[in-house]
Every structure is written in structure tokens, then in C-alpha cells.
Design an enzyme around this catalytic site. Structure first.
Site, mmCIF file in Angstrom:
data_model
loop_
_atom_site.group_PDB
_atom_site.id
_atom_site.type_symbol
_atom_site.label_atom_id
_atom_site.label_comp_id
_atom_site.label_asym_id
_atom_site.label_seq_id
_atom_site.Cartn_x
_atom_site.Cartn_y
_atom_site.Cartn_z
ATOM 1 N N MET A 162 0.825 -1.230 0.065
ATOM 2 C CA MET A 162 0.141 0.051 -0.037
ATOM 3 C C MET A 162 0.914 1.177 0.016
ATOM 4 S SD MET A 162 -3.417 -1.039 2.098
ATOM 5 C CE MET A 162 -2.846 -0.716 3.564
ATOM 6 N N LYS A 187 5.281 -9.883 9.499
ATOM 7 C CA LYS A 187 4.746 -8.946 10.300
ATOM 8 C C LYS A 187 3.142 -9.047 10.301
ATOM 9 C CE LYS A 187 3.923 -4.620 11.767
ATOM 10 N NZ LYS A 187 3.209 -3.817 10.662
ATOM 11 N N HIS A 239 9.175 1.265 3.491
ATOM 12 C CA HIS A 239 10.138 1.399 4.231
ATOM 13 C C HIS A 239 10.945 0.045 4.108
ATOM 14 C CE1 HIS A 239 7.667 -1.745 6.432
ATOM 15 N NE2 HIS A 239 6.828 -0.711 6.575
ATOM 16 N N GLU A 240 11.993 -0.120 5.114
ATOM 17 C CA GLU A 240 12.919 -1.354 4.781
ATOM 18 C C GLU A 240 11.985 -2.835 4.958
ATOM 19 O OE1 GLU A 240 16.058 -1.919 4.252
ATOM 20 O OE2 GLU A 240 16.222 -0.166 3.465
ATOM 21 N N GLY A 241 10.964 -2.748 5.523
ATOM 22 C CA GLY A 241 10.118 -4.075 5.554
ATOM 23 C C GLY A 241 9.562 -4.342 4.272
ATOM 24 N N HIS A 242 9.009 -3.355 3.284
ATOM 25 C CA HIS A 242 8.615 -3.446 2.284
ATOM 26 C C HIS A 242 9.788 -3.800 1.321
ATOM 27 C CE1 HIS A 242 5.385 -0.555 3.633
ATOM 28 N NE2 HIS A 242 4.829 -1.592 3.076
HETATM 29 P P1 PAJ Z 1 1.246 -2.912 3.411
HETATM 30 O O1 PAJ Z 1 1.100 -2.749 4.995
HETATM 31 O O2 PAJ Z 1 1.907 -2.068 2.432
HETATM 32 O O3 PAJ Z 1 2.484 -4.205 3.582
HETATM 33 C C1 PAJ Z 1 2.857 -4.718 2.367
HETATM 34 C C2 PAJ Z 1 3.848 -6.140 2.763
HETATM 35 O O4 PAJ Z 1 4.804 -5.631 3.576
HETATM 36 C C3 PAJ Z 1 2.956 -7.099 3.645
HETATM 37 O O5 PAJ Z 1 2.850 -8.357 2.961
HETATM 38 C C4 PAJ Z 1 3.571 -6.619 4.907
HETATM 39 O O6 PAJ Z 1 3.422 -7.768 5.746
HETATM 40 C C5 PAJ Z 1 4.868 -6.451 4.453
HETATM 41 N N1 PAJ Z 1 5.540 -5.700 5.638
HETATM 42 C C6 PAJ Z 1 5.123 -4.418 6.506
HETATM 43 N N2 PAJ Z 1 5.760 -4.455 7.236
HETATM 44 C C7 PAJ Z 1 7.040 -5.283 7.375
HETATM 45 C C8 PAJ Z 1 8.170 -5.533 8.099
HETATM 46 N N3 PAJ Z 1 8.190 -4.770 9.274
HETATM 47 N N4 PAJ Z 1 8.674 -6.530 7.954
HETATM 48 C C9 PAJ Z 1 8.548 -7.388 7.073
HETATM 49 N N5 PAJ Z 1 7.532 -7.068 6.031
HETATM 50 C C10 PAJ Z 1 6.735 -6.006 6.527
HETATM 51 O O7 PAJ Z 1 -0.279 -5.345 3.778
HETATM 52 C C11 PAJ Z 1 -0.593 -4.965 3.047
HETATM 53 O O8 PAJ Z 1 0.065 -3.530 2.573
HETATM 54 C C12 PAJ Z 1 -1.769 -4.930 2.558
HETATM 55 O O9 PAJ Z 1 -2.695 -5.598 3.006
HETATM 56 C C13 PAJ Z 1 -1.640 -5.773 0.984
HETATM 57 C C14 PAJ Z 1 -1.368 -7.073 0.945
HETATM 58 C C15 PAJ Z 1 -0.880 -4.853 -0.129
HETATM 59 C C16 PAJ Z 1 -3.318 -6.058 0.306
HETATM 60 O O10 PAJ Z 1 -3.780 -4.499 0.282
#
Ligand code: PAJ
Length: 279
Positions: free
Chosen positions: A28, A147, A32-35
Site C-alpha cells: 500500500m 509482520k 520502508h525497509e520491511g517492504h
Molecule cells: P502493506 O501494509 O503496505 O504491506 C505490504 C507487505 O509488506 C505485506 O506483506 C507486509 O506484511 C509487509 N511488511 C510490512 N511491514 C513489514 C516489516 N516490518 N517486515 C517485513 N514485512 C513487512 O499488507 C498490506 O500492505 C496490504 O494488506 C496488501 C497485502 C498490499 C493488500 O492490500
């Protein structure tokens, strides 16, 4: 990096990609580094990487943060470009939900657990949009973060139940140096709230240390975690649970891999975190 704004454009871009393994990272935005860890895993494990940025209205409840969700689009593009992403898909809402759209994907039972309890239509929105994105992108591999552990369970079950030809790859939680799980919603936190938010990861460390001392009763472990959140005046607990990672059903004893998950409000911001015990 090619940017596609319509489904037609996205499908045309993919027609040119034959015989290559397509890796897909749905997001969405407010990256950040997670994405980026998901993007890097996709780069390593596939030949052509597609990222989507779509703030999906159907997964937000009526009183949630859809309108104010951060949308730093230019910055996101720069980050993805630097990672060597091949195609960015950024559909406007009308592309994903044309007027009169009434078809949803509901992963029964799982959708009412963990986050689904306090966010009743959330997982229906997630399953619907992810299934639509999978139909459009037709990836071989799709990357999700641990996460959002309940989201992983919902997506895995949907893929299995509907025979979607995609392999779900789950990547570890990326944290700030002090332990806070990275999240686009951390941007909402004031300095004071930012330090209160550390209670989530601290509580999970507490659970793990009690587990490491030999405790296997879920109720005792969960109580140890809850106590850390409840001792923090600025935090309000939503749930603290020890569940089976696939069914999301509560467990009584930690006998195999068990997901310990927490959600809490810090000010107006709802944060989640989790750890897996017994592996
Ligand atoms: P969003 O919150 O943008 O997260 C996108 C992806 O990044 C998800 O799979 C989420 O688990 C992962 N993510 C977020 N923060 C993280 C972190 N700290 N460490 C590792 N991975 C992390 O999740 C969504 O979007 C939505 O629900 C989506 C799947 C896009 C559907 O709309």
C-alpha cells in the site's frame, strides 16, 4: 522501471515477459525497509519483479485511516527504482473497483480471527484485492511479510482453496534498531507514542524469555506478554493470543510452531507485532 496505471497496461507489459519467473510484491506504499526486504527477496528468487502500490479502500473500516494513510508516491518510486524493480503497478481506485463492483473473496472462519475480530471486513478486503492483483499480474511467486501473520494465513488459505497457481513466500519481520516492527503507520506516532510503542516488541521478548525458561502453557505466556502492555499507560491492548499459525485457533500448550500475536492502540494508532515460538 515501467509504471502501469491501468489493468490493460499492466497486462500488456506482462505479455512481453515470456518464460521468466515473475515475482510480485503487493503493497500500500509508504515504503520502508520491511517492504524493501520483500522486494530484495523477489529480486533474488525471480527474474522479473512487479510491485503494486494500492491503498485498498475495502480493507479499511469506516472509522479507520484510509483518508490519511501516507502516500509519498515520488519517494516510493525512487526507492523501487533503486532496488531494480521492473514494473510498478499503481491503479487508481476506479480501475480496481469499477462502479457496481459487488464481488468479494471471503476466507471464512480465518477472516474473523485476530485482527478480523476488531476489523470485521478487513480480511475480506485483503483477500479480494490480493486475488484481483494475482489475476492481473499472474505471478509465479508472491512475497508477504511475517509482520502481518494473520494476513499470511488468510492468503495461504485462499491460494490453496481457489487453486491459485502462485507460491507464497513469507519474509521475516524487519525491525528498527530498538525493536519496533517497521510499519507505514509508525509515521503517525508522536515522539512519546513512539517510545510507548516499544511495549509491543518488549512484551514479545518477555514471552520468549518465559518460554525459554521452560513454560509451555499458552495462558501463562500470554499473561506475561499482556502484563507488559498493560503496564504502559499510553497503550490499550486489542488482543494478545497464542494461536496455530495456519488455523489461527488458540492453543493451550506450545507443542509445535505457535504464533504469539499482539495488537494494541498507541494513542489513535493501531499497531501489531508477533513472534513464533516452538520452531
Ligand atoms: P502493506 O501494509 O503496505 O504491506 C505490504 C507487505 O509488506 C505485506 O506483506 C507486509 O506484511 C509487509 N511488511 C510490512 N511491514 C513489514 C516489516 N516490518 N517486515 C517485513 N514485512 C513487512 O499488507 C498490506 O500492505 C496490504 O494488506 C496488501 C497485502 C498490499 C493488500 O492490500
Amino acid at each position: 522501471m515501467q509504471t502501469c496505471r491501468t489493468i490493460t497496461e499492466m497486462r500488456a507489459a506482462l505479455r512481453a515477459v515470456t518464460g521468466r519467473k515473475i515475482g510480485f510484491v503487493p503493497t500500500m506504499g509508504a515504503l520502508h525497509e520491511g517492504h524493501l526486504s520483500l522486494v530484495r527477496a523477489a529480486k533474488t528468487q525471480s527474474d522479473f519483479v512487479v510491485v503494486s502500490i494500492f491503498v485498498n479502500p475495502t480493507q479499511f473500516g469506516p472509522n479507520e485511516d484510509l483518508a490519511r494513510y501516507p502516500r509519498p508516491f515520488e519517494q516510493d518510486c525512487g526507492l523501487l527504482e533503486k532496488e531494480g524493480v521492473d514494473t510498478l503497478f499503481v491503479p487508481p481506485v476506479e480501475q480496481m473497483y469499477p462502479p457496481g463492483a459487488v464481488t468479494y473473496v471471503t476466507v471464512e472462519e480465518l477472516s474473523g480471527k485476530l485482527d478480523g475480530k476488531s476489523r470485521p471486513s478487513h480480511f475480506r478486503g485483503v483477500a479480494t484485492v490480493v486475488s484481483k492483483l494475482f489475476h492481473i499480474v499472474q505471478p509465479d511467486l508472491a512475497f508477504f511479510g511475517q509482520k502481518d501473520a494473520a494476513q499470511v494465513a488468510v492468503i495461504r488459505r485462499m491460494v490453496r482453496d481457489l487453486d491459485m497457481p502462485v507460491r507464497i513466500v513469507v519474509c521475516p519481520i524487519v525491525r528498527e534498531p530498538d525493536g519496533l516492527a517497521m510499519s507505514s503507520r509508525n509515521a503517525y506516532l508522536t515522539a512519546q507514542e513512539r517510545s510507548t510503542a516499544l511495549a509491543l516488541s518488549r512484551s514479545l521478548q518477555q514471552v520468549r524469555s518465559v518460554f525459554d525458561k521452560g513454560e509451555r502453557r499458552a495462558a501463562v505466556l500470554v499473561a506475561a506478554g499482556k502484563q507488559v502492555i498493560q503496564a504502559e499507560p499510553g497503550a490499550r491492548l486489542d488482543y494478545y493470543e497464542a494461536v496455530d499459525p495456519d488455523s489461527l485457533d488458540p492453543v493451550r500448550e506450545i507443542a509445535g510452531p505457535t504464533l504469539v500475536a499482539v495488537a494494541a492502540y498507541v494513542g489513535a494508532t493501531r499497531l501489531i507485532d508477533n513472534t513464533t515460538l516452538g520452531i
